[in-house]
Write a protein that holds these residues in place. Structure first.
Motif, PDB file in Angstrom:
ATOM      1  N   PRO A 294      61.615   2.777  32.439  1.00 49.16           N
ATOM      2  CA  PRO A 294      63.030   2.599  32.808  1.00 49.16           C
ATOM      3  C   PRO A 294      63.869   3.770  32.311  1.00 49.16           C
ATOM      4  CG  PRO A 294      62.176   0.661  31.645  1.00 49.16           C
ATOM      5  CD  PRO A 294      61.151   1.747  31.508  1.00 49.16           C
ATOM      6  N   ALA A 295      64.962   4.066  33.016  1.00 47.51           N
ATOM      7  CA  ALA A 295      65.878   5.123  32.579  1.00 47.51           C
ATOM      8  C   ALA A 295      66.498   4.744  31.245  1.00 47.51           C
ATOM      9  CB  ALA A 295      66.960   5.340  33.622  1.00 47.51           C
ATOM     10  N   LEU A 296      66.741   5.746  30.389  1.00 46.55           N
ATOM     11  CA  LEU A 296      67.495   5.515  29.153  1.00 46.55           C
ATOM     12  C   LEU A 296      68.922   5.126  29.490  1.00 46.55           C
ATOM     13  CD1 LEU A 296      66.275   8.641  27.184  1.00 46.55           C
ATOM     14  CD2 LEU A 296      65.947   6.278  26.446  1.00 46.55           C
ATOM     15  N   SER A 297      69.425   5.714  30.580  1.00 50.75           N
ATOM     16  CA  SER A 297      70.821   5.556  30.965  1.00 50.75           C
ATOM     17  C   SER A 297      70.833   5.558  32.493  1.00 50.75           C
ATOM     18  CB  SER A 297      71.579   6.754  30.387  1.00 50.75           C
ATOM     19  OG  SER A 297      72.946   6.623  30.394  1.00 50.75           O
ATOM     20  N   ASP A 298      71.089   4.389  33.087  1.00 48.73           N
ATOM     21  CA  ASP A 298      70.979   4.259  34.542  1.00 48.73           C
ATOM     22  C   ASP A 298      71.997   5.123  35.275  1.00 48.73           C
ATOM     23  OD1 ASP A 298      68.805   2.573  34.806  1.00 48.73           O
ATOM     24  OD2 ASP A 298      70.018   0.763  34.524  1.00 48.73           O
TER      25      ASP A 298
END
Ligand SMILES: *[C@@H]1O[C@H](CO)[C@@H](O)[C@H](O)[C@H]1NC(C)=O
Ligand SMILES: *[C@@H]1O[C@H](CO)[C@@H](O)[C@H](O)[C@H]1NC(C)=O
Ligand SMILES: *[C@@H]1O[C@H](CO)[C@@H](O)[C@H](O)[C@H]1NC(C)=O
Ligand SMILES: *[C@@H]1O[C@H](CO)[C@@H](O)[C@H](O)[C@H]1NC(C)=O
Ligand SMILES: *[C@@H]1O[C@H](CO)[C@@H](O)[C@H](O)[C@H]1NC(C)=O
Ligand SMILES: *[C@@H]1O[C@H](CO)[C@@H](O)[C@H](O)[C@H]1NC(C)=O
Ligand SMILES: *[C@@H]1O[C@H](CO)[C@@H](O)[C@H](O)[C@H]1NC(C)=O
Length: 197
Positions: free
Chosen positions: A121-125
């Motif tokens: 998953p992205a650290l920060s979407d």
């Protein structure tokens, strides 16, 4: 478009030195959006292109083209930041962190342009550009770094879903997580389009 011409456009747009001390890319980053209303592909082939908020509303696909054969085995981190918030004349809220994702790997031939796909998953979407009404267009800068093996353990302590997106410092994040590069990058310009809140 060559890595050298992208480096020149970064200097012309003052991304060096505003965001990076130096930029010596060995690959090309191709950013492909899907228009929010039509779904039609929007290719950011040329750095500095103007894109609308409709064109940039959805998270883009990222392609890397490079002659560096070792990059086929690498894992990458992509960052997208806006140094021009709230306006290019007053950058007191910059940098805005619009996207930060690790674990990206090339799927396909890098010589022809390989999609970078994510296994974590992205650290920060992704957050789409929304410059305030009355602002001049902002620079939205996408940069690709080589990810060290220690990255995942340190990065989530620095940036996660509860970390404010304003006043991000990419240089500090790069130093603290040991990222190498950027090895490729591009940027586009987006203004308020008259439909900003
Ligand atoms: C846009 O980029 C994608 C991915 O690189 C490519 O498949 C497509 O042909 C490009 N479209 C145009 C119009 O350049
Ligand atoms: C994109 O489309 C969605 C769904 O129609 C809409 O809610 C959203 O406001 C649009 N975003 C922009 C930036 O226009
Ligand atoms: C790859 O090498 C070819 C031949 O030297 C060159 O024309 C091309 O610009 C290079 N591509 C990249 C992305 O560096
Ligand atoms: C710069 O922007 C900030 C945040 O919106 C604001 O609080 C500040 O008053 C602005 N400064 C100037 C000189 O306009
Ligand atoms: C990689 O590309 C292949 C062929 O286009 C596709 O079938 C596959 O789903 C892709 N893998 C990922 C993880 O996106
Ligand atoms: C999330 O990031 C903040 C810094 O923004 C940090 O203080 C916090 O410890 C992190 N949370 C976790 C669970 O790592
Ligand atoms: C980011 O942090 C570095 C120290 O790691 C500092 O030198 C630099 O001035 C900071 N940049 C901004 C825009 O705050």
């Amino acid at each position: 478009i060559t890595p050298e011409s992208v480096a020149r456009s970064f200097a012309d747009a003052k991304i060096v030195p505003d965001v990076l001390d130096s930029f010596d890319p060995t690959g090309l980053l191709n950013v492909v959006y899907a228009d929010n209303s039509t779904g039609a592909p929007v290719n950011l082939t040329s750095p500095g292109t103007h894109l609308t908020r409709q064109q940039t509303a959805r998270r883009p696909q990222i392609f890397l083209t490079t002659n560096q054969t070792t990059f086929a085995e690498q894992t990458f981190v992509l960052a997208m930041i806006d140094p021009d918030a709230p306006t290019p004349q007053n950058t007191s809220l910059g940098q805005v962190r619009h996207f930060l994702a690790g674990g990206l790997q090339a799927n396909g031939s890098l010589a022809e342009g390989a999609a970078l796909v994510n296994n974590t998953p992205a650290l920060s979407d992704y957050i789409s550009p929304a410059p305030p009404a009355g602002s001049d267009p902002h620079r939205y800068i996408l940069l690709l770094f080589v990810q060290p093996s220690s990255f995942s353990a340190t990065a989530s302590n620095l940036v996660n879903a509860s970390t404010p997106i304003l006043n991000f410092n990419l240089s500090r994040f790069v130093a603290e997580t040991g990222l190498e590069g950027p090895i490729a990058g591009t940027y586009f310009l987006t203004g308020p389009d008259g439909n900003a809140t």
